[in-house]
Scaffold this motif. Structure first.
Motif, PDB file in Angstrom:
ATOM      1  N   LYS A  33      62.858  32.784 -20.343  1.00  0.00           N
ATOM      2  CA  LYS A  33      62.437  32.041 -21.970  1.00  0.00           C
ATOM      3  C   LYS A  33      63.824  32.969 -23.227  1.00  0.00           C
ATOM      4  O   LYS A  33      63.647  34.417 -23.263  1.00  0.00           O
ATOM      5  CB  LYS A  33      61.353  32.326 -22.668  1.00  0.00           C
ATOM      6  N   PRO A  34      64.502  31.932 -24.381  1.00  0.00           N
ATOM      7  CA  PRO A  34      65.243  33.363 -24.946  1.00  0.00           C
ATOM      8  C   PRO A  34      64.426  34.423 -26.059  1.00  0.00           C
ATOM      9  O   PRO A  34      63.244  33.950 -26.089  1.00  0.00           O
ATOM     10  CB  PRO A  34      66.386  32.184 -25.699  1.00  0.00           C
ATOM     11  N   GLU A  35      64.712  35.770 -25.850  1.00  0.00           N
ATOM     12  CA  GLU A  35      64.187  36.584 -27.160  1.00  0.00           C
ATOM     13  C   GLU A  35      64.779  35.774 -28.441  1.00  0.00           C
ATOM     14  O   GLU A  35      65.858  35.683 -28.773  1.00  0.00           O
ATOM     15  CB  GLU A  35      64.841  38.176 -26.437  1.00  0.00           C
ATOM     16  N   SER A  36      63.245  36.165 -28.769  1.00  0.00           N
ATOM     17  CA  SER A  36      63.202  36.010 -29.898  1.00  0.00           C
ATOM     18  C   SER A  36      64.095  37.485 -30.796  1.00  0.00           C
ATOM     19  O   SER A  36      63.383  38.335 -31.402  1.00  0.00           O
ATOM     20  CB  SER A  36      62.302  35.066 -30.704  1.00  0.00           C
ATOM     21  N   ASN A  37      64.210  37.049 -32.457  1.00  0.00           N
ATOM     22  CA  ASN A  37      64.811  38.484 -33.625  1.00  0.00           C
ATOM     23  C   ASN A  37      63.615  37.586 -34.191  1.00  0.00           C
ATOM     24  O   ASN A  37      64.187  39.057 -34.962  1.00  0.00           O
ATOM     25  CB  ASN A  37      66.065  37.973 -33.816  1.00  0.00           C
TER      26      ASN A  37
END
Length: 77
Positions: free
Chosen positions: A31-35
């Protein structure tokens, strides 16, 4: 194994690309990391690291920070 295969760089890139795609498609995509983080998670991380706070206190500090930043920006205009 003693065979010599002659190919173009483009064909070699395609062969390698297909092999890599075949290997990576078998794995679960990360899963893409969230900022960003939600308030509950932020409060939990702060508490775990020795900075216990509450929703009200965090909102109060955020308001002060926004007011402070706004005043700095206006003073530079």
């Amino acid at each position: 194994m003693n065979q010599i295969i002659v190919t173009t760089p483009e064909e070699l890139r395609l062969i390698v690309k297909e092999a890599v795609i075949g290997l990576t498609s078998q794995r679960e995509e990360p899963k893409p990391e969230s900022n960003s983080v939600n308030l509950e998670t932020a409060l939990q991380v702060l508490s775990e690291n020795g900075y216990p706070t509450s929703k009200g206190k965090s909102k109060q500090l955020t308001t002060k920070l926004l007011f402070f930043t706004h005043n700095i920006l206006l003073s530079k205009v």
